[in-house]
Design an enzyme around this catalytic site. Structure first.
Site, PDB file in Angstrom:
ATOM      1  N   GLU A  39      -5.665   3.489   3.767  1.00 61.31           N
ATOM      2  CA  GLU A  39      -6.153   4.151   4.975  1.00 61.31           C
ATOM      3  C   GLU A  39      -7.556   4.721   4.794  1.00 61.31           C
ATOM      4  OE1 GLU A  39      -4.760   3.947   7.754  1.00 61.31           O
ATOM      5  OE2 GLU A  39      -2.727   3.321   7.296  1.00 61.31           O
ATOM      6  N   ASP A  76       0.844  -1.189   0.000  1.00 60.95           N
ATOM      7  CA  ASP A  76       0.000   0.000   0.000  1.00 60.95           C
ATOM      8  C   ASP A  76       0.885   1.246   0.000  1.00 60.95           C
ATOM      9  OD1 ASP A  76       0.820  -0.803   2.520  1.00 60.95           O
ATOM     10  OD2 ASP A  76      -1.173  -0.831   3.391  1.00 60.95           O
TER      11      ASP A  76
END
Length: 377
Positions: free
Chosen positions: A128, A69
């Site tokens: 997130e 990520d």
């Protein structure tokens, strides 16, 4: 001390944290680096602010996936490191800079050194929030390059460098954001009977929400309902016409998540009736549980158990959320914790992972991928 190139990459990326689906500088940095590598066995595709990179094997029998990520958090950094964030109010406080540098390290190794199987490296935005994994899974590129197995890691500040922690089955929880907006009638504090006070309504609802886990969830299951922020009103002598509650829900089963939401909705209807107000619920981003494939995880753990430089830890499940769960829902694979030995934890403004973990992780993952590829002959 000479800084190796992947530690330097981590430091470069640490200076340019960007929020979900805004990772344009990060994407540009990654693409620029990828262009420095030999291109004869590489295929690169861009998806929004993310990237798919396929490394062609010499005798492929399957496609092995690896996900890193790439987004940061809206946190003002307080580490005072010489390579601190240059983006005000943003920080790689969850270690995604480490994740990216490890991903690039593994990718680079297999561009420079052949492997039998094809490999797919996924640099995913918006972990997130609002969530990049689920839409990435639905993308045409992912459908074209669907891995047979997939892997990912997450840094763990509480474990020392050298530790790899994981377990078969559930590793991370189901998570959901929670936003509740209440609207009543404001007025002068001296005439409360002419108003509908939403600060009082929010206070009552907050207390009621805490009964859900205690009285509506099986004691042998686990759930969390947290209200982390309440805002309402204007000044001290005006009764609040509106209030907003912000929180999170976490459960260890998808069924418990639905049960908790159903109970929240019932309690909110009660507040609407009892306080003669209007209420709107928004669940925001929802992440599916990270459920490690039993056979894949046992094979991975058995391999890591034999590596002298790795201390394998059989960990417990955690209430943390990770949208990698959407990938594991469709593809056999696993996620593991990587020890980075930081005094401060995830999402802290002073998080400072030990960079020695980068080299260790690159070596551990590359050796495991060789093992997988040899097994697949």
């Amino acid at each position: 001390m000479t800084v190796n190139r992947f530690i330097q990459i981590r430091r470069d990326l640490h200076q340019i944290p960007e929020l979900g689906f805004q990772e344009w500088k990060t994407q540009r940095y990654l693409l620029d680096y990828l262009q420095t590598l030999p291109q004869d066995r590489l295929e690169i595709k861009v998806w929004k602010t993310g990237i798919f990179v396929k490394v062609k094997g010499t005798n492929p029998s399957r496609l092995i996936g690896y996900r890193a990520d790439i987004d940061g958090l809206p946190i003002a950094e307080k580490t005072e490191l010489p390579f601190s964030s240059t983006h005000e109010g943003a920080m790689h406080a969850c270690g995604h800079d480490i994740h990216m540098s490890i991903g690039l390290g593994v990718l680079t190794h297999f561009v420079e050194t052949e492997i039998n199987d094809d490999l797919l490296f996924i640099f995913q935005p918006a972990e997130e929030g609002p969530g990049g994994a689920e839409p990435m899974m639905k993308s045409e590129m992912m459908q074209q390059w669907m891995p047979d197995e997939i892997y990912a890691l997450h840094i763990a500040p509480e474990y020392p460098v050298g530790s790899i922690a994981t377990k078969p089955g559930l590793l991370f929880a189901n998570t959901s954001e929670l936003f509740i907006d209440l609207k009543g009638k404001g007025g002068h504090a001296a005439y409360p009977h002419e108003t509908k006070d939403m600060v009082v309504a929010a206070a009552h609802l907050t207390t009621q929400l805490q009964t859900i886990v205690a009285r509506n969830v099986d004691p042998l299951d686990s759930a969390v309902v947290t209200i982390g922020k309440i805002s309402g009103g204007t000044v001290q002598n005006i009764i609040a016409e509106t209030a907003r509650m912000e929180g999170t829900i976490r459960t260890l089963s998808a069924e418990a998540m639905q049960k908790v939401k159903k109970r929240i909705e019932a309690l909110v209807k009660g507040i609407e009736f009892g306080f003669d107000c209007e209420a709107v619920i928004d669940y925001g981003s929802n992440y599916y549980q990270v459920n490690n494939d039993q056979a894949v995880t046992e094979r991975f753990m058995s391999f890591m158990q034999e590596k002298e430089e790795v201390q394998l830890v059989v960990c417990k499940e955690a209430m943390t959320g990770e949208d990698f769960g959407y990938m594991l829902k469709e593809i056999p694979g696993l996620m593991f914790w990587l020890g980075v030995g930081s005094e401060y934890g995830l999402h802290h403004a002073k998080l400072n992972p030990n960079e020695e973990a980068i080299t260790l992780a690159i070596e551990a993952i590359t050796s495991y991928f060789y093992y997988l590829s040899d097994q697949g002959k």
